[in-house]
Design an enzyme around this catalytic site. Structure first.
Site, short mmCIF file in Angstrom:
data_model
loop_
_atom_site.label_atom_id
_atom_site.label_comp_id
_atom_site.label_asym_id
_atom_site.label_seq_id
_atom_site.Cartn_x
_atom_site.Cartn_y
_atom_site.Cartn_z
N ASP A 1 1.01 -0.92 -0.22
CA ASP A 1 -0.15 0.35 0.27
C ASP A 1 1.16 0.89 -0.12
O ASP A 1 1.82 1.01 0.34
CB ASP A 1 -1.25 -0.24 1.68
CG ASP A 1 -1.90 1.31 1.38
OD1 ASP A 1 -2.29 1.48 0.19
OD2 ASP A 1 -1.19 2.31 2.09
N ASP B 1 -0.05 4.63 0.44
CA ASP B 1 -0.67 6.29 1.70
C ASP B 1 -0.90 6.20 3.16
O ASP B 1 -1.38 4.72 2.92
CB ASP B 1 -2.04 6.79 1.12
CG ASP B 1 -2.01 7.71 -0.41
OD1 ASP B 1 -1.60 8.32 -0.55
OD2 ASP B 1 -2.17 7.26 -1.11
#
Length: 297
Positions: A13, A15
């Protein structure tokens, strides 16, 4: 054996895991570069506001070794869903950025922002900080007349260097309320984005790495993968108290540096046996820098 060496690929991932807005999370590039050649690093983002090339450039600017072919976005997954469901050349009303428009056009569909007369075949919705009432109203008109609705993701919030801002899911919620409909969702925790990443990685021996229980960790469960939650973003130890016992992360640690160390030599934390937040905090204190195992149920 280091945690990362158990897997052929890391589905990362962005953010809240690698950066917050325009600020990298301290130590994240160094953590990934240590022995990175042993795994395929796939950068998997629910944010549909930028092209894969722009995401890769942003990552490189922050010190990560990232290239366009290793970036998998929810915009790509969303337009793949559109291309599977509507004929080539169909008109798609876009609520999102110009990069999302480019993705729509890349699969042979016609992107528009407004319509007058002929109903678009579909609406695709991705995050844009410029989305306003006229954009949502246009989409609502189309949805109420029968257009297919695909949302890139439903993240309620977006981590930035200033804190949590409204994410695409907040805008999706407005359209859901206005239309009474539910979108097809491409991004995590739903399978399309994760399956795209696995196909690109060329293996299912992959570890999902992220900061959010409701997207990254739930997405790993959706696709039958193990997961590693870092405490650098949205979800906290306290949030684990309300996470279903059968949807816990496989591993949890303070930061990405735990990838480069063996998993803590402690008994796995068992959901349902006492306060899980306190139990994990105690284990993290006993094994600093290491990942803690949570027993699956």
């Amino acid at each position: 054996m280091r945690l990362r060496d158990r897997f052929e690929a890391l589905l990362l991932d962005l953010d809240g895991t690698l950066f917050r807005g325009h600020e990298r999370i301290p130590g994240a590039p160094e953590a990934l570069s240590a022995g990175a050649s042993a795994q395929r690093l796939m950068y998997v983002t629910n944010n549909a506001s930028r092209s894969a090339d722009a995401v890769a450039l942003h990552l490189r600017d922050l010190g990560f070794d990232a290239h366009e072919d290793a970036v998998v976005t929810s915009a790509q997954a969303a337009v793949r869903l559109l291309a599977q469901r509507i004929p080539p050349g169909s008109t798609v009303l876009v609520v999102g950025t110009d990069d999302l428009i480019s993705e729509v056009e890349n699969v042979g569909l016609q992107a528009i922002r407004r319509f007058d007369g002929a109903l678009p075949s579909a609406v695709v919705q991705g995050h844009s900080p410029q989305t306003g009432w006229p954009d949502l109203a246009e989409a609502a008109y189309a949805l109420r007349q029968g257009a297919l609705w695909v949302a890139a993701n439903t993240d309620a919030t977006l981590p930035t260097e200033r804190g949590l801002a409204p994410g695409n899911g907040s805008m999706v919620a407005a359209l859901r309320h206005a239309s009474g409909l539910e979108p097809i969702v491409a991004g995590k925790p739903y399978a399309p984005l994760m399956e795209d990443a696995l196909e690109r990685a060329g293996t299912r021996a992959a570890l999902v790495v992220g900061d959010r229980l409701d997207t990254d960790i739930d997405g790993a469960h959706t696709t039958g993968l193990e997961s590693f939650m870092v405490l650098t973003g949205v979800s906290t130890l306290e949030d684990l108290r309300t996470q279903p016992a059968d949807r816990m992360p496989t591993y949890i640690a303070e930061s990405l540096h735990a990838l480069n160390h063996p998993v803590a030599d402690l008994d796995p934390v068992v959901p349902g046996e006492g306060d899980i937040a306190e139990a994990i905090a105690d284990c993290l204190a006993k094994a600093p820098g290491r990942a803690i195992t949570i027993r699956s149920v």
